[in-house]
Motif scaffolding. Structure first.
Motif, PDB file in Angstrom:
ATOM      1  N   TYR A  33      28.939  43.205 -22.868  1.00 24.22           N
ATOM      2  CA  TYR A  33      28.825  41.753 -22.996  1.00 24.22           C
ATOM      3  C   TYR A  33      29.261  41.302 -24.392  1.00 24.22           C
ATOM      4  O   TYR A  33      29.937  40.274 -24.543  1.00 24.22           O
ATOM      5  CB  TYR A  33      27.386  41.332 -22.725  1.00 24.22           C
ATOM      6  CG  TYR A  33      27.142  39.849 -22.899  1.00 24.22           C
ATOM      7  CD1 TYR A  33      27.267  38.971 -21.833  1.00 24.22           C
ATOM      8  CD2 TYR A  33      26.785  39.330 -24.151  1.00 24.22           C
ATOM      9  CE1 TYR A  33      27.049  37.609 -21.998  1.00 24.22           C
ATOM     10  CE2 TYR A  33      26.564  37.974 -24.322  1.00 24.22           C
ATOM     11  CZ  TYR A  33      26.699  37.118 -23.243  1.00 24.22           C
ATOM     12  OH  TYR A  33      26.496  35.773 -23.413  1.00 24.22           O
TER      13      TYR A  33
ATOM     14  N   HIS B 128      31.002  34.666 -18.342  1.00 21.97           N
ATOM     15  CA  HIS B 128      29.642  34.270 -17.972  1.00 21.97           C
ATOM     16  C   HIS B 128      28.724  34.194 -19.192  1.00 21.97           C
ATOM     17  O   HIS B 128      27.497  34.146 -19.044  1.00 21.97           O
ATOM     18  CB  HIS B 128      29.065  35.263 -16.959  1.00 21.97           C
ATOM     19  CG  HIS B 128      29.802  35.275 -15.647  1.00 21.97           C
ATOM     20  ND1 HIS B 128      30.984  35.957 -15.466  1.00 21.97           N
ATOM     21  CD2 HIS B 128      29.530  34.665 -14.465  1.00 21.97           C
ATOM     22  CE1 HIS B 128      31.398  35.795 -14.223  1.00 21.97           C
ATOM     23  NE2 HIS B 128      30.546  35.005 -13.595  1.00 21.97           N
ATOM     24  N   ALA B 129      29.309  34.173 -20.385  1.00 26.28           N
ATOM     25  CA  ALA B 129      28.502  34.139 -21.604  1.00 26.28           C
ATOM     26  C   ALA B 129      27.777  32.807 -21.751  1.00 26.28           C
ATOM     27  O   ALA B 129      28.241  31.768 -21.277  1.00 26.28           O
ATOM     28  CB  ALA B 129      29.394  34.381 -22.821  1.00 26.28           C
ATOM     29  N   SER B 130      26.628  32.868 -22.404  1.00 24.62           N
ATOM     30  CA  SER B 130      25.839  31.678 -22.702  1.00 24.62           C
ATOM     31  C   SER B 130      25.036  31.961 -23.966  1.00 24.62           C
ATOM     32  O   SER B 130      24.840  33.132 -24.335  1.00 24.62           O
ATOM     33  CB  SER B 130      24.901  31.339 -21.545  1.00 24.62           C
ATOM     34  OG  SER B 130      23.873  32.305 -21.439  1.00 24.62           O
ATOM     35  N   PRO B 131      24.554  30.926 -24.648  1.00 25.00           N
ATOM     36  CA  PRO B 131      23.743  31.163 -25.851  1.00 25.00           C
ATOM     37  C   PRO B 131      22.520  32.039 -25.587  1.00 25.00           C
ATOM     38  O   PRO B 131      22.167  32.903 -26.403  1.00 25.00           O
ATOM     39  CB  PRO B 131      23.343  29.754 -26.286  1.00 25.00           C
ATOM     40  CG  PRO B 131      24.440  28.882 -25.776  1.00 25.00           C
ATOM     41  CD  PRO B 131      24.848  29.496 -24.467  1.00 25.00           C
TER      42      PRO B 131
ATOM     43  N   ASP C   5      23.695  35.525 -25.122  1.00 26.68           N
ATOM     44  CA  ASP C   5      24.109  36.038 -26.436  1.00 26.68           C
ATOM     45  C   ASP C   5      22.913  36.614 -27.188  1.00 26.68           C
ATOM     46  O   ASP C   5      22.969  37.730 -27.719  1.00 26.68           O
ATOM     47  CB  ASP C   5      24.735  34.919 -27.279  1.00 26.68           C
ATOM     48  CG  ASP C   5      26.110  34.503 -26.777  1.00 26.68           C
ATOM     49  OD1 ASP C   5      26.657  35.197 -25.904  1.00 26.68           O
ATOM     50  OD2 ASP C   5      26.616  33.479 -27.273  1.00 26.68           O
TER      51      ASP C   5
END
Length: 214
Positions: free
Chosen positions: A181, A56-59, A62
């Motif tokens: 995360y 589910h990572a995104s900039p 981040d």
């Protein structure tokens, strides 16, 4: 005399609850996990959970996680702790002593535990942050928990208690989740960091409160 006895009876259940839920139970959980960590055992749920979080990572996330990790790290939280210590020292020496032993003591204890367990950090994906020390227990989680619990105890009998409770819980959770995360800790690192920080501060409080210093 009757009033003192009434207060003593009222305080006893709260003290027992703090002893069991805040100190004994967390230490039991940490002890069980720590035994497996020493034996280099693997916890089956950890890698799938970390991979699910990373999926589910995104900039934007981040940047948020890096920011939370920075705020909850030594660069920010240590000077803030030192400033609080200075203010307390000028106004209330017993509280200053409680704060120093709780927060600085938790940080020192974390360093010792990292040396003892020397758990390698996860290597599941290229990380945004470089961490060189051991993984167990999470220093960010332990220190932020100690910071928040010590602060809440000092504000418990003030009108700021609800605000400190809500913001403190959110802050500690956010810092711990940010470490997961970012892939720099296993879930048990964060969990045991939280529990060890909680048990440490409540243990310090119980000892100093018994001596009527806090």
């Amino acid at each position: 005399m009757a009033t003192l006895l009434t207060h003593a009876r009222a305080a006893r259940p709260a003290q027992l609850l703090r002893l069991f839920l805040g100190i004994l139970l967390p230490l039991i959980i940490v002890g069980v996990v720590a035994e497996d960590v020493l034996e280099r055992a693997r916890f089956a749920f950890e890698t799938p959970l970390l991979l699910w979080i990373h999926a589910h990572a995104s900039p934007a996330l981040d940047q948020l996680a890096v920011g939370l990790s920075f705020i909850g790290g030594v660069t920010i939280i240590a000077p803030v702790s030192a400033l609080i210590l200075l203010l307390l020292w000028l106004r209330n020496r017993p509280l200053a002593l409680f704060w120093a032993v709780s927060v600085a003591g938790a940080a020192a204890l974390n360093l010792v535990l990292k040396l003892i367990f020397n758990r390698a950090r996860p290597e599941l994906w290229p990380r945004l942050l470089t961490e060189t020390d051991a993984s167990f227990p999470s220093g960010h989680s332990m220190y932020s928990m100690a910071f928040v619990v010590a602060l809440m105890l000092m504000l418990w009998r003030t009108p700021f208690r609800p605000l400190a409770l809500v913001l403190g819980v959110l802050f500690t959770l956010a810092v711990g989740v940010s470490r997961l995360y970012l892939g720099v800790h296993y879930p048990t690192d964060v969990l045991c960091g939280w529990l060890a920080g909680l048990a440490w501060v409540l243990g310090v409080y119980s000892i100093m409160h018994a001596r009527r210093s806090v």
